[in-house]
Design a protein around this motif. Structure first.
Motif, PDB file in Angstrom:
ATOM      1  N   ASP A 175       0.853  -1.188   0.000  1.00 59.87           N
ATOM      2  CA  ASP A 175       0.000   0.000   0.000  1.00 59.87           C
ATOM      3  C   ASP A 175       0.889   1.240   0.000  1.00 59.87           C
ATOM      4  N   LEU A 176       1.168   1.752  -1.199  1.00 61.39           N
ATOM      5  CA  LEU A 176       2.058   2.912  -1.337  1.00 61.39           C
ATOM      6  C   LEU A 176       1.426   4.178  -0.782  1.00 61.39           C
ATOM      7  N   VAL A 177       0.102   4.258  -0.753  1.00 65.28           N
ATOM      8  CA  VAL A 177      -0.572   5.427  -0.196  1.00 65.28           C
ATOM      9  C   VAL A 177      -0.282   5.511   1.304  1.00 65.28           C
ATOM     10  N   GLU A 178      -0.383   4.382   1.993  1.00 65.73           N
ATOM     11  CA  GLU A 178      -0.114   4.355   3.432  1.00 65.73           C
ATOM     12  C   GLU A 178       1.336   4.741   3.737  1.00 65.73           C
ATOM     13  N   ILE A 179       2.254   4.290   2.898  1.00 66.97           N
ATOM     14  CA  ILE A 179       3.668   4.562   3.115  1.00 66.97           C
ATOM     15  C   ILE A 179       3.957   6.059   3.005  1.00 66.97           C
ATOM     16  N   ASN A 180       3.231   6.751   2.129  1.00 62.26           N
ATOM     17  CA  ASN A 180       3.492   8.165   1.892  1.00 62.26           C
ATOM     18  C   ASN A 180       2.845   9.093   2.898  1.00 62.26           C
TER      19      ASN A 180
END
Length: 181
Positions: A175-180
């Motif tokens: 989940d790249l959104v969570e990482i950002n």
């Protein structure tokens, strides 16, 4: 520590569900369940090992790839095979998909120093695998007869390029959104 990752396009959930049913069909009738270890996908970059201490560079690259991503139509049609043990849903030839894969490969090569984007250096052949690796060669002719001539069709517009990570048992979408956040 190192983990395995790969880069792919994941179809929408409704298409994933239909293709997962096909994977279960292959598992039930042909004793090949390995394809169930990942969500249905079109691989853009083969699996690679990546060190945890360098994750920020990998996430940054994924964000760069997705920042200017322009959706385009992908069509999945019917079945095809890679002898002697792979059955897949075929992807209709698509110039934008080839350009995207080339962009991903070049970005990985330039920014991450990854130099093995395609399987055994073969040309990119987009597909969605439903049976492979643990499919016994002796059963391949039966699999081929089972799926040859069978019609299937899906179309979708991807909105992102996905990063997948191996958990030790299966592949999961990062989940790249969570990482950002």
């Amino acid at each position: 520590m190192e983990n395995l990752y790969f880069i792919a396009i994941i179809p929408p959930e409704n298409i994933q569900n239909e293709i997962t049913l096909l994977k279960h069909e292959v598992a039930k009738h042909f004793e090949s369940s390995h394809a169930l270890n990942s969500p249905p996908h079109i691989t853009l970059h083969m699996p690679f090992k990546w060190k945890d201490k360098k994750l920020s560079a990998l996430y940054q690259l994924m964000n760069e790839i997705n920042t200017g991503f322009q959706p385009f139509k992908i069509e999945l049609r019917d079945f095809d095979f890679f002898e002697p043990r792979v059955v897949f849903v075929d992807v209709v030839a698509n110039k934008k998909l080839y350009l995207l894969q080339n962009e991903v490969v070049n970005a990985c090569r330039k920014k991450l120093k990854l130099d093995h984007a395609n399987y055994k250096n073969q040309a990119f052949h987009p597909h969605v695998t439903i049976g492979f690796r643990d499919l016994k060669k002796r059963l391949f002719p039966q699999v081929k007869r089972h799926f040859e001539g069978r019609e299937i069709y899906f179309e979708f517009q991807p909105t992102v390029v996905n990063l997948l990570k191996h958990t030790g048992r299966q592949w999961e979408i990062v989940d790249l959104v969570e990482i950002n956040k």
